[in-house]
Design an enzyme around this catalytic site. Structure first.
Site: not given
Ligand code: TNX
Length: 552
Positions: A201, A271, A335
């Site tokens: 991440d 990420h 995301e």
């Protein structure tokens, strides 16, 4: 007078004897509750250290199962039972015997038969036997003793869902191998079979990749961490770590011995700051980038205009596939802001070269993510693997062979299943265990937010009532997610997951019409005795009162 005295002594004596027997009695009403507990009789099997744990000669998995069972009995009661390979059915008398029974239907189901003469734990597979062993383990009274009375009965269960998972984020905070193994131990006790391991991440890349050593060496370390919920204060303490490939192999083996498959997640194309900090050429702007010390969604993601990026991802996945033998690889997909792609000449060129144009609500950039995902999906499928991705993928036109993890609520799951995707339900409400367990948060360890009470978890139904009949089989199961922005150490992980994990386990195993929250709460304290025995931290308040459910 003397007579009365005698009666009193007798009554006290009988009560005392009863209490002893009660303490030494096994109780099959565990968590999760076995689907069937039939024919309890007034006779008991007397389990002592003279009993053996039999397993079929030559069966290595069953030998290991036998050793595990013997270990559990010793831990919880102090009695040491030897294990013995056996082929002779007569050997079963007076002992516990583990058996493979091909007549059982469900490949993970088990049956436990207890008579005064002995105990048999059967499964169609060794995995089924392992679940039977877990039920026997949880039915034992805890504390040193030299005998346990097991009431004669027929106990049987098969899991409602094939996918019974928990997730652990080891990027936002890094946890040692021992903690990951402990997490696996918790999954095993609760009858779960999938660990979704979030390994990369923005805040840290945690898996050693030999071809790209800087991923772990540079991408695994951040220079500091924000305090609280993205406050302007950074602790300035260098933080990080990663798992070597050898450690990962050890963890994968440890999980497999407990019938748990690890699904690694390499989150892409978003990420990715861990990787970008190590190899800035993978980004649209070329950096420099830092491993992030804040929480949230970063704008800098992989540049899809460069062929090199695709090669990088495939190279990484080659090594990931070597490490993780399971069928599924999680490729993230959540995301991923598109601002960099919109401004990046190479990404825009790629969009033109591919002839991508926006379709309705889907921008060209969303479809670019879809193209990338399909490239990766095809690559993995050439190697016999399948992808899981977060529900954002539904907005990117990916193929229905991609399994969707529904996190932004239950609706994306329903949509995905209707479109023909397999789906794993992991909605923020109520399956985010990084969320609070009560709305009175003042005395709780800092959490992400939200409020997912034990009852809310228990009451969750993965297969929505109005889901069309032909889509229902696509719901493979449920999983709780444990993101670790605010979770820094093992006891805090445990506090967030126990006892909510018990509620999740019951909904993963038990047919919905057999669920009963009050009954579950009555059974829970005995499971908690096991948590206590192992020294696991848990939220004790959840046992004594039901938490308020209002969202703040
Ligand atoms: C959303 S769930 C995220 C994570 C955060 C989490 C916090 C998902 C696919 N993305 O990156 O850690 O919320 O609850």
């Amino acid at each position: 007078m003397r007579m009365r005295h005698l009666v009193a002594v007798l009554v006290v004596g009988l009560v005392a004897m009863g209490a002893v027997a009660q303490e030494n009695l096994a109780n099959y009403r565990t968590v999760p509750l076995p689907e069937r507990i039939d024919g309890i009789k007034n006779s008991n099997f007397r389990l002592t250290d003279a009993c053996l744990v039999n397993y079929p000669t030559g069966n290595r998995e069953m030998e290991r199962n036998a050793a595990m069972l013997s270990g559990y009995i010793e831990e919880l009661t102090g009695m040491h039972l030897s294990t013995r390979p056996t082929v002779n059915p007569k050997d079963r008398t007076g002992n516990i015997s583990l058996l493979i029974d091909s007549k059982l239907e469900n490949s993970e189901g088990y049956s436990i038969t207890v008579t005064a003469k002995g105990v048999e734990i059967a499964g169609r597979t060794a995995a089924g036997v392992f679940y039977g062993i877990q039920t026997l383990r949880k039915s034992l009274p805890i504390g040193k003793t030299n005998f346990v009375l097991m009431p004669s009965a027929q106990v049987a269960a098969s899991p409602r869902f094939v996918y019974r998972g928990m997730h652990l984020d080891c990027s936002r905070h890094f946890f040692p191998v021992s903690t990951v193994k402990h997490y696996i131990d918790m999954l095993a006790l609760h009858g779960m079979n999938k660990l979704h391991w979030h390994l990369t991440d923005d805040q840290g890349w945690r898996v050693e990749i030999k071809k790209y050593p800087r991923l772990a060496e540079v991408g695994g370390w951040r220079s500091g961490t924000t305090l609280g919920h993205n406050s302007p204060v950074n602790d300035g303490i260098r933080y990080g770590g990663y798992y070597t490939q050898e450690e990962i192999r050890d963890i994968v083996r440890y999980a497999a011995e407990r019938y748990i498959t690890i699904i690694p997640e390499i989150d892409m194309p978003g990420h990715m700051l861990g990787a970008l900090a190590a190899y800035p050429e993978l980004g649209c702007t070329g950096g420099p980038y830092d491993v992030w010390g804040m929480w949230g969604v970063a704008d800098d993601i992989l540049c899809l205009g460069k062929d090199h990026t695709l090669q990088f991802v495939k190279d990484v996945l080659d090594e990931v596939m070597q490490l993780f033998p399971g069928e599924y690889i999680h490729i993230g997909g959540d995301e991923s802001p598109r601002v960099r792609w919109q401004a990046c000449p190479l990404c825009q060129q790629r969009i033109r070269d591919l002839g991508i144009t926006s379709k309705g609500k889907q921008s060209a950039e969303a479809l670019l993510q879809g193209w990338f995902t399909t490239e990766i999906q095809n690559y993995l499928s050439q190697h016999g693997r399948r992808i899981i991705g977060w529900d954002e993928l539904l907005g990117c036109d990916v193929e229905s062979s991609a399994t969707i993890m529904s996190w932004r609520g239950a609706e994306p799951g329903a949509e995905g299943a209707t479109l023909g995707h397999d789906v794993i339900m992991t909605p923020v409400g109520p399956l985010y265990f990084d969320y609070y367990q009560t709305s009175s948060t003042w005395n709780e360890p800092t959490a992400f937010g939200g409020c997912n009470t034990l009852k809310k978890v228990y009451d969750f139904e993965p297969v929505a009532e109005d889901l069309p009949a032909d889509a229902r089989h696509h719901i493979l199961g449920a999983q709780a997610n444990v993101w670790t922005e605010y979770i820094t150490c093992e006891p805090q992980i445990d506090y967030q997951v126990l006892p909510r994990m018990a509620a999740l386990a019951e909904l993963q195993w038990l047919p919905a019409d057999l669920k009963d929250y009050q009954d579950f709460k009555a059974r829970l304290p005995r499971l908690v005795e096991i948590y206590k025995y192992y020294g696991w931290t848990y939220r004790a308040k959840s046992l004594v009162q039901d938490d308020e459910e209002k969202e703040k």
